[in-house]
Design an enzyme around this catalytic site. Structure first.
Site, PDB file in Angstrom:
ATOM      1  N   GLU A 169      10.301   1.759  10.318  1.00 55.78           N
ATOM      2  CA  GLU A 169      11.140   2.854   9.858  1.00 55.78           C
ATOM      3  C   GLU A 169      10.433   4.220  10.130  1.00 55.78           C
ATOM      4  O   GLU A 169       9.520   4.458   9.160  1.00 55.78           O
ATOM      5  CB  GLU A 169      11.529   2.745   8.483  1.00 55.78           C
TER       6      GLU A 169
ATOM      7  N   CYS B 245      13.648  11.652   6.087  1.00 56.85           N
ATOM      8  CA  CYS B 245      13.973  11.002   7.365  1.00 56.85           C
ATOM      9  C   CYS B 245      15.169  11.306   8.004  1.00 56.85           C
ATOM     10  O   CYS B 245      15.620  11.547   8.950  1.00 56.85           O
ATOM     11  CB  CYS B 245      13.387   9.763   7.433  1.00 56.85           C
TER      12      CYS B 245
ATOM     13  N   GLU C  81      10.022  17.071  14.356  1.00 55.75           N
ATOM     14  CA  GLU C  81      10.363  16.684  12.892  1.00 55.75           C
ATOM     15  C   GLU C  81       9.639  17.837  12.030  1.00 55.75           C
ATOM     16  O   GLU C  81       8.513  17.523  11.997  1.00 55.75           O
ATOM     17  CB  GLU C  81      10.000  15.517  12.615  1.00 55.75           C
TER      18      GLU C  81
ATOM     19  N   LYS D 255       0.991  -1.129   0.179  1.00 56.16           N
ATOM     20  CA  LYS D 255       0.071   0.024   0.017  1.00 56.16           C
ATOM     21  C   LYS D 255       0.992   1.276  -0.138  1.00 56.16           C
ATOM     22  O   LYS D 255       1.524   1.487   1.026  1.00 56.16           O
ATOM     23  CB  LYS D 255      -1.091   0.183   1.133  1.00 56.16           C
TER      24      LYS D 255
HETATM   25  P1  NAD Z   1       2.500   8.896   7.401  1.00 57.42           P
HETATM   26  O1  NAD Z   1       2.812   8.003   8.583  1.00 57.42           O
HETATM   27  O2  NAD Z   1       1.371   9.745   7.476  1.00 57.42           O
HETATM   28  O3  NAD Z   1       2.141   7.977   6.249  1.00 57.42           O
HETATM   29  C1  NAD Z   1       2.916   6.588   6.052  1.00 57.42           C
HETATM   30  C2  NAD Z   1       1.997   5.565   5.359  1.00 57.42           C
HETATM   31  O4  NAD Z   1       1.155   5.269   6.232  1.00 57.42           O
HETATM   32  C3  NAD Z   1       1.205   5.979   4.151  1.00 57.42           C
HETATM   33  O5  NAD Z   1       1.024   4.952   3.305  1.00 57.42           O
HETATM   34  C4  NAD Z   1      -0.196   6.253   4.876  1.00 57.42           C
HETATM   35  O6  NAD Z   1      -1.305   6.022   3.917  1.00 57.42           O
HETATM   36  C5  NAD Z   1      -0.090   5.146   5.864  1.00 57.42           C
HETATM   37  N1  NAD Z   1      -1.269   5.269   6.975  1.00 57.42           N
HETATM   38  C6  NAD Z   1      -1.780   6.467   7.361  1.00 57.42           C
HETATM   39  N2  NAD Z   1      -2.603   6.098   8.359  1.00 57.42           N
HETATM   40  C7  NAD Z   1      -2.651   4.676   8.533  1.00 57.42           C
HETATM   41  C8  NAD Z   1      -3.289   3.647   9.359  1.00 57.42           C
HETATM   42  N3  NAD Z   1      -4.261   4.266  10.396  1.00 57.42           N
HETATM   43  N4  NAD Z   1      -3.045   2.476   9.117  1.00 57.42           N
HETATM   44  C9  NAD Z   1      -2.261   2.217   8.284  1.00 57.42           C
HETATM   45  N5  NAD Z   1      -1.550   2.884   7.548  1.00 57.42           N
HETATM   46  C10 NAD Z   1      -1.792   3.998   7.632  1.00 57.42           C
HETATM   47  O7  NAD Z   1       3.892   9.519   6.886  1.00 57.42           O
HETATM   48  P2  NAD Z   1       4.343  10.214   5.439  1.00 57.42           P
HETATM   49  O8  NAD Z   1       3.603  11.595   5.990  1.00 57.42           O
HETATM   50  O9  NAD Z   1       3.666   9.735   4.379  1.00 57.42           O
HETATM   51  O10 NAD Z   1       5.784  10.066   5.587  1.00 57.42           O
HETATM   52  C11 NAD Z   1       6.714  11.192   6.340  1.00 57.42           C
HETATM   53  C12 NAD Z   1       7.245  10.421   7.339  1.00 57.42           C
HETATM   54  O11 NAD Z   1       7.637   9.215   7.085  1.00 57.42           O
HETATM   55  C13 NAD Z   1       8.151  11.179   8.417  1.00 57.42           C
HETATM   56  O12 NAD Z   1       7.885  11.073   9.551  1.00 57.42           O
HETATM   57  C14 NAD Z   1       9.462  10.610   7.968  1.00 57.42           C
HETATM   58  O13 NAD Z   1      10.465  10.871   8.699  1.00 57.42           O
HETATM   59  C15 NAD Z   1       8.858   9.141   7.802  1.00 57.42           C
HETATM   60  N6  NAD Z   1      10.264   8.459   7.143  1.00 57.42           N
HETATM   61  C16 NAD Z   1      10.782   7.541   7.720  1.00 57.42           C
HETATM   62  C17 NAD Z   1      11.512   6.888   6.951  1.00 57.42           C
HETATM   63  C18 NAD Z   1      12.426   5.822   7.540  1.00 57.42           C
HETATM   64  O14 NAD Z   1      13.492   5.137   6.783  1.00 57.42           O
HETATM   65  N7  NAD Z   1      12.709   5.829   8.785  1.00 57.42           N
HETATM   66  C19 NAD Z   1      11.897   6.936   5.497  1.00 57.42           C
HETATM   67  C20 NAD Z   1      10.793   7.843   4.872  1.00 57.42           C
HETATM   68  C21 NAD Z   1       9.964   8.481   5.808  1.00 57.42           C
END
Ligand code: NAD
Length: 495
Positions: A266, A300, A398, A191
């Site tokens: 992650e 990130c 962040e 997803k």
């Molecule tokens: P997000 O947490 O809003 O969404 C991530 C994913 O989770 C998306 O696919 C979203 O649709 C899904 N999601 C949202 N609500 C959900 C739920 N209730 N159940 C299941 N899935 C759900 O994150 P974002 O805004 O897309 O990305 C940015 C964040 O990701 C930042 O905090 C960044 O630091 C982090 N990030 C971490 C890494 C790493 O490797 N540690 C890499 C890239 C981004």
């Protein structure tokens, strides 16, 4: 692919993208409820295309297809060498279709095409090739025990992997899950983020062309709160591989914990980049700029907190205020662009809010600080904020945009304490010519990866992941296989 090919973006054009459908059991199909979602071009704010909006029933179909493929397609039993051939072919096809991938990813995420080719597309190809090699190392070992027996371990796939990925590096972060999961013989339901689903659909085409059997990879586009939530809760998912924010990660880990399901998490980051008094200043400033403008700061592992020895503080702030306004911001399809738009309006609004907080807390804006009007789109000036206290929310939280805070320290202990003072622990880094200090400080920094004298040195061979609120589990490196396999012991009596 040679370096020059990787960096050549002269053939990349703004694409016309057909509406996307779900990819389930090797077939393209509409969502059961016929829902659709607009996908926005962040450089204009206009609709780029639409994709199918899945719900629970589509997710059920994807999980059923993945389960059937795991049980019946022979993928899990295929010799690692055969899976390796297919993954290597995927790497070849990614390189052959690089222009298309770059154009799609850049149009969807707002990534500058030069960055997208050199980093996103090249890394995705390398990840499939690296995992092709790993596929041939999925093996156990014999053990000596003091009873007459033949004892050995087997490394087996987990089953159906549910992969949830964020908006900022769609291609890289889906590859970092799908490639090792497939290498180990699992099947996958992916997803992607609702805002940036397009490269996931292209990858379904590419993996099919490479020879991945029907049902082994399924892609369901849709919202986190509906289809993401359904994936987390589905009893047919054997493991969840999640990348995203700490907030949603905590929620996902709690659901997986209730079901006793293995997860890799992650999550968010807020890295400190320490400039010691003996640093090569020119290199340090170059690395600091790269660390916060890379991917428009939506990284990130970016370096949004620059900690500078007090003897260099004024010089560094002066150099940044001179250099940062010259970083080229603009159309992602212009090969000269270094900083594109943010991926969406919500991300831009969040950055504005943190700049407001920083000003309220006494921060001094020494570069940028404003939205950029480039005739539409979600642009923000690369921004440098000096003089903030360590407890400002603009330092501790962040921001996830092109914003750098600069603070000063006097001693090594103080620098380490400031670096470790946030809840996050994904990346960290330091600038010094003193080798002993480099090792000493690297050991004390609470982070999954530490860079010395540069920033963002990442490779599929190097494991990455977080500590503290940045999550657990590792992607990349041979460690990634451990996240997608389980060990079984077999003991045969010889008596
Ligand atoms: P997000 O947490 O809003 O969404 C991530 C994913 O989770 C998306 O696919 C979203 O649709 C899904 N999601 C949202 N609500 C959900 C739920 N209730 N159940 C299941 N899935 C759900 O994150 P974002 O805004 O897309 O990305 C940015 C964040 O990701 C930042 O905090 C960044 O630091 C982090 N990030 C971490 C890494 C790493 O490797 N540690 C890499 C890239 C981004």
């Amino acid at each position: 692919m040679s370096l020059s090919e990787e960096q050549n973006v002269s053939t990349v054009r703004r694409p016309h993208i057909e509406p996307g459908r779900l990819f389930i059991d090797g077939e393209w199909r509409e969502a059961d409820a016929k829902g659709r979602r607009d996908v926005i071009d962040p450089s204009t704010g206009k609709v780029l295309t639409t994709v199918a909006e899945a719900d629970d029933s589509d997710l059920d179909a994807a999980v059923a297809a993945a389960r059937k493929a795991f049980d019946e397609s022979g993928w899990a039993q295929l010799p690692g060498r055969e899976r390796a051939r297919i993954l290597n072919r995927a790497g070849d096809i990614i390189r052959r279709r690089a222009d298309e991938l770059v154009a799609t990813e850049s149009a969807n995420v707002g990534k500058p095409v030069s960055l997208c080719r050199a980093v996103d597309v090249a890394t995705a190809a390398e990840e499939y090739e690296y995992c092709a090699a790993l596929a041939q190392t999925v093996e156990g070992s014999t053990r000596q025990i003091p009873i007459p027996s033949h004892a050995y371990t087997r490394r087996e796939p987990l089953g159906v992997v549910g992969a949830i990925t964020p908006f900022n590096f769609p291609l890289i972060l889906s590859s970092s899950k799908i490639a090792p999961a497939l290498a180990a013989g699992n099947t996958v339901v992916h997803k992607p983020a609702e805002e940036t689903p397009l490269s996931a659909l292209l990858m379904a085409e590419i993996l099919t062309e490479a020879g991945v059997p029907n049902g082994v990879l399924n892609v369901v586009t849709g919202s986190g709160s509906v289809v993401g939530e359904a994936l987390l809760r589905h009893p047919g998912i054997d493991k969840v591989a999640f990348t995203g924010s700490t907030k949603i990660g905590r929620h996902a880990a709690a659901i997986a914990g209730e079901a006793l399901k293995p997860v890799t998490m992650e999550l968010g980051g807020n890295a400190a980049h320490i400039v010691f008094e003996d640093a090569d200043l020119e290199k340090a400033i170059g690395a600091a700029i790269k660390g916060f403008v890379f991917n428009t700061g939506q990284f990130c592992m970016g370096g949004p907190r620059l900690l500078v020895h007090s003897s260099l503080y004024d010089a560094v702030v002066g150099a940044l205020s001179g250099a940062v306004p010259g970083v080229p911001v603009g159309d992602p399809f212009d090969p000269a662009t270094v900083v594109g738009p943010m991926a969406g309006e919500r991300h831009l609004a969040k950055v504005e809010e943190y700049v407001r907080i920083a000003k309220e807390d006494g921060g001094r804006i020494v570069a940028g600080g404003e939205r950029l009007d480039l005739g539409g789109g979600y642009y923000f000036q690369p921004t440098v904020i000096a003089d903030l206290g360590n407890d400002s929310r603009a330092v501790q939280e962040e921001i996830f945009g092109p914003v750098l805070t600069v603070q000063s320290f006097d001693t090594e202990d103080e620098a380490v304490a400031m670096a470790n003072s946030t809840p996050y622990g994904l990346a960290s880094g330091l600038q010094t010519k003193d080798v002993a200090r480099a090792h000493r400080v690297a050991a004390r920094l609470q982070a999954g990866i530490v860079w010395v004298n540069d920033w963002a040195m990442l490779d599929p061979a190097i494991p990455f992941g977080g500590v503290k609120q940045s999550g657990f589990g590792r992607e990349y490196g041979p460690e990634a296989l451990e996240a997608y396999t389980k060990v079984k012991s077999v003991v045969i009596s010889l008596a």
